[in-house]
Write an enzyme that holds these catalytic residues in place. Sequence first.
Site, PDB file in Angstrom:
ATOM      1  N   GLU A 114       3.840  -5.159  -3.488  1.00 34.79           N
ATOM      2  CA  GLU A 114       5.175  -5.209  -4.087  1.00 34.79           C
ATOM      3  C   GLU A 114       5.848  -3.843  -4.111  1.00 34.79           C
ATOM      4  OE1 GLU A 114       5.170  -8.985  -7.046  1.00 34.79           O
ATOM      5  OE2 GLU A 114       4.012  -7.295  -7.758  1.00 34.79           O
ATOM      6  N   CYS A 127      10.073   2.312  -6.338  1.00 37.89           N
ATOM      7  CA  CYS A 127       8.678   2.424  -6.750  1.00 37.89           C
ATOM      8  C   CYS A 127       7.825   1.765  -5.660  1.00 37.89           C
ATOM      9  CB  CYS A 127       8.528   1.722  -8.098  1.00 37.89           C
ATOM     10  SG  CYS A 127       6.874   1.774  -8.747  1.00 37.89           S
ATOM     11  N   CYS A 134      -5.890  -2.582  -6.128  1.00 38.39           N
ATOM     12  CA  CYS A 134      -6.297  -1.259  -6.593  1.00 38.39           C
ATOM     13  C   CYS A 134      -7.756  -1.325  -6.988  1.00 38.39           C
ATOM     14  CB  CYS A 134      -5.440  -0.834  -7.783  1.00 38.39           C
ATOM     15  SG  CYS A 134      -5.699   0.874  -8.308  1.00 38.39           S
ATOM     16  N   CYS A 138      -8.156  -0.065 -14.346  1.00 42.58           N
ATOM     17  CA  CYS A 138      -7.687   0.406 -15.653  1.00 42.58           C
ATOM     18  C   CYS A 138      -7.494  -0.843 -16.519  1.00 42.58           C
ATOM     19  CB  CYS A 138      -6.375   1.170 -15.514  1.00 42.58           C
ATOM     20  SG  CYS A 138      -6.543   2.653 -14.491  1.00 42.58           S
ATOM     21  N   CYS A 141      -3.995  -2.634 -16.945  1.00 43.53           N
ATOM     22  CA  CYS A 141      -3.144  -2.790 -15.766  1.00 43.53           C
ATOM     23  C   CYS A 141      -3.442  -4.086 -15.017  1.00 43.53           C
ATOM     24  CB  CYS A 141      -3.322  -1.593 -14.827  1.00 43.53           C
ATOM     25  SG  CYS A 141      -2.281  -1.699 -13.358  1.00 43.53           S
ATOM     26  N   GLY A 189      -1.804   0.388  -6.442  1.00 44.50           N
ATOM     27  CA  GLY A 189      -2.740   1.258  -5.748  1.00 44.50           C
ATOM     28  C   GLY A 189      -2.825   2.662  -6.302  1.00 44.50           C
ATOM     29  N   GLU A 190      -3.850   3.368  -5.881  1.00 45.24           N
ATOM     30  CA  GLU A 190      -4.036   4.767  -6.267  1.00 45.24           C
ATOM     31  C   GLU A 190      -3.739   5.615  -5.027  1.00 45.24           C
ATOM     32  OE1 GLU A 190      -4.546   6.878  -8.859  1.00 45.24           O
ATOM     33  OE2 GLU A 190      -4.512   8.352  -7.256  1.00 45.24           O
ATOM     34  N   SER A 221       1.985   9.676  -8.327  1.00 45.68           N
ATOM     35  CA  SER A 221       1.382   9.386  -9.623  1.00 45.68           C
ATOM     36  C   SER A 221      -0.082   9.061  -9.412  1.00 45.68           C
ATOM     37  CB  SER A 221       2.096   8.182 -10.252  1.00 45.68           C
ATOM     38  OG  SER A 221       1.534   7.881 -11.514  1.00 45.68           O
ATOM     39  N   SER A 243      -1.375   9.768 -14.978  1.00 47.30           N
ATOM     40  CA  SER A 243      -1.515   8.648 -15.914  1.00 47.30           C
ATOM     41  C   SER A 243      -2.610   9.008 -16.911  1.00 47.30           C
ATOM     42  CB  SER A 243      -1.881   7.373 -15.139  1.00 47.30           C
ATOM     43  OG  SER A 243      -0.791   7.006 -14.328  1.00 47.30           O
ATOM     44  N   LEU A 244      -2.196   9.554 -18.033  1.00 49.00           N
ATOM     45  CA  LEU A 244      -3.148  10.132 -18.989  1.00 49.00           C
ATOM     46  C   LEU A 244      -3.700   9.070 -19.951  1.00 49.00           C
ATOM     47  CD1 LEU A 244      -4.325  12.939 -19.629  1.00 49.00           C
ATOM     48  CD2 LEU A 244      -2.538  13.173 -21.358  1.00 49.00           C
ATOM     49  N   HIS A 245      -2.856   8.550 -20.796  1.00 48.89           N
ATOM     50  CA  HIS A 245      -3.147   7.378 -21.640  1.00 48.89           C
ATOM     51  C   HIS A 245      -4.148   7.568 -22.774  1.00 48.89           C
ATOM     52  CE1 HIS A 245      -0.810   5.479 -18.593  1.00 48.89           C
ATOM     53  NE2 HIS A 245      -1.775   5.331 -17.738  1.00 48.89           N
ATOM     54  N   ASN A 320       3.389  -3.048 -21.157  1.00 47.30           N
ATOM     55  CA  ASN A 320       3.968  -4.293 -20.646  1.00 47.30           C
ATOM     56  C   ASN A 320       2.889  -5.353 -20.576  1.00 47.30           C
ATOM     57  OD1 ASN A 320       6.691  -3.373 -20.021  1.00 47.30           O
ATOM     58  ND2 ASN A 320       5.700  -2.079 -18.504  1.00 47.30           N
ATOM     59  N   CYS A 363       5.968  -1.583 -15.042  1.00 38.79           N
ATOM     60  CA  CYS A 363       4.713  -0.879 -14.768  1.00 38.79           C
ATOM     61  C   CYS A 363       3.517  -1.747 -15.102  1.00 38.79           C
ATOM     62  CB  CYS A 363       4.551   0.345 -15.656  1.00 38.79           C
ATOM     63  SG  CYS A 363       5.861   1.497 -15.595  1.00 38.79           S
TER      64      CYS A 363
HETATM   65  N1  SAH Z   1      -2.745   4.596  -9.640  1.00 32.11           N
HETATM   66  C1  SAH Z   1      -1.591   5.436  -9.899  1.00 32.11           C
HETATM   67  C2  SAH Z   1      -0.320   4.765  -9.518  1.00 32.11           C
HETATM   68  C3  SAH Z   1       0.057   3.556 -10.359  1.00 32.11           C
HETATM   69  S1  SAH Z   1       1.340   4.063 -11.369  1.00 32.11           S
HETATM   70  C4  SAH Z   1      -1.615   5.869 -11.350  1.00 32.11           C
HETATM   71  O1  SAH Z   1      -2.451   5.400 -12.092  1.00 32.11           O
HETATM   72  O2  SAH Z   1      -0.835   6.729 -11.724  1.00 32.11           O
HETATM   73  C5  SAH Z   1       1.563   2.840 -12.476  1.00 32.11           C
HETATM   74  C6  SAH Z   1       1.830   3.402 -13.870  1.00 32.11           C
HETATM   75  O3  SAH Z   1       1.997   2.307 -14.760  1.00 32.11           O
HETATM   76  C7  SAH Z   1       0.639   4.173 -14.367  1.00 32.11           C
HETATM   77  O4  SAH Z   1       1.014   5.217 -15.209  1.00 32.11           O
HETATM   78  C8  SAH Z   1      -0.079   3.101 -15.125  1.00 32.11           C
HETATM   79  O5  SAH Z   1      -1.002   3.648 -15.993  1.00 32.11           O
HETATM   80  C9  SAH Z   1       1.059   2.398 -15.791  1.00 32.11           C
HETATM   81  N2  SAH Z   1       0.707   1.055 -16.250  1.00 32.11           N
HETATM   82  C10 SAH Z   1      -0.232   0.247 -15.735  1.00 32.11           C
HETATM   83  N3  SAH Z   1      -0.286  -0.915 -16.392  1.00 32.11           N
HETATM   84  C11 SAH Z   1       0.654  -0.854 -17.365  1.00 32.11           C
HETATM   85  C12 SAH Z   1       1.107  -1.769 -18.350  1.00 32.11           C
HETATM   86  N4  SAH Z   1       0.578  -2.983 -18.475  1.00 32.11           N
HETATM   87  N5  SAH Z   1       2.117  -1.379 -19.145  1.00 32.11           N
HETATM   88  C13 SAH Z   1       2.674  -0.173 -18.991  1.00 32.11           C
HETATM   89  N6  SAH Z   1       2.304   0.722 -18.070  1.00 32.11           N
HETATM   90  C14 SAH Z   1       1.293   0.397 -17.274  1.00 32.11           C
END
Ligand code: SAH
Length: 380
Positions: A114, A127, A134, A138, A141, A189-190, A221, A243-245, A320, A363
């Site tokens: 997508e 995007c 992937c 995570c 995700c 994807g990463e 990212s 993507s820290l989190h 989300n 996202c």
């Molecule tokens: N693999 C890369 C590229 C994907 S970016 C990365 O991790 O950065 C997608 C972004 O959306 C990342 O920051 C990811 O952590 C975030 N994301 C994934 N699932 C999400 C969700 N359910 N709600 C909000 N953000 C999310």
Amino acid sequence: MEGQIEKLGPKGPPSPAHGATATLARDLVGLSREELGDVFAGLGESPYRVKQLWHWIYHRGVRQFSEMPTFNKQLQGLLAESCRVARPEIHRFQESADGTRKWLLGFEDGTEAETVYIPETDRGTLCISSQVGCTLTCRFCHTGTQRLVRNLTAGEIVGQMLIARDHFKEWPSPKEGRRISNVVFMGMGEPLYNYENVAQAIRILMDGEGLALSKRRITLSTAGVVPMIKRAGDDLDVQLAISLHATTDELRDELVPLNRKYPLSELIEACRTYPRAANSRRITFEYVMLKGVNDSLVDAKRLVKLIRGIPAKMNLIPFNPWPEAPYECSTPKAIAAFADVVNAAGYASPVRQPRGQDILAACGQLKSASQRQPKAAERN
Ligand code: SAH
């Protein structure tokens, strides 16, 4: 769903890309200038043809050799016999009530990925996906629950941009007032696990005689593939998002399992030494807000301490939801309080507005339909 326009197709006019000759003819999209030089050499032509071809493919968006008048009829014929300028197929196109657009694209082997377009007042961001599915899993995700994974080729990555440009009829490549002004590798994807293809695609996106996107308008990212962060900085020098989190290894190990391989201390060190990180070139830290998991004031304070000294901005992303997700989004109050702490420490920390939610384009919601069906069938 209300406000949602869904268009099936268009499959487009029959072209060599979809015909029997497709597998024989070589797709020129995604090849480097050197590789295109070899193609012309194979036809007994001079390498200066590359510049002309580049102009037609990436500046003018032309797909047929017969529409490239700097090539004589004979050369057009030779090219058409062995090559093509392809696009991914559009399997589905959706437009959200808020103007966000999502394409489900199909590739030659039947896999799908997508691409999402997000219009904002001062920019339009595309995007892009770097892989089908992937491998990272995570926990929050949706893409990570998709089983089928493969790297996209450079042509399939660039093809996403070409599809979006076609959609807006944004040819020839305008210099000003572009609908698609920015590209972020935040789709499926990463990207740093598909480094070579992503790097080749980025070089094509940045090429001044074609799509001509500035490196400041391209963001890679990553969930934190530490060794590749340095390499990307040295080779490409594009904007970096992490993507820290989470702010402790204990929690990050759980949310982003890649952390077990590259723990926070190594990740933060890679950010500190990212080339030319400066106030004008700040690193973005993405932080998905999960209720009761990572959204306390203690977390906020630890976050500020963790990134101290790095030219950075935060991007707080309300979680989300997706079907059967194990988390909930933080309350608006918790997000605001968290943002206050980060702001007070001197970091811009805008809360990302969820976009395109009615079409699952936000996202972490991306997942190709072809993957949803088998799982549903399995449950039945
Ligand atoms: N693999 C890369 C590229 C994907 S970016 C990365 O991790 O950065 C997608 C972004 O959306 C990342 O920051 C990811 O952590 C975030 N994301 C994934 N699932 C999400 C969700 N359910 N709600 C909000 N953000 C999310």
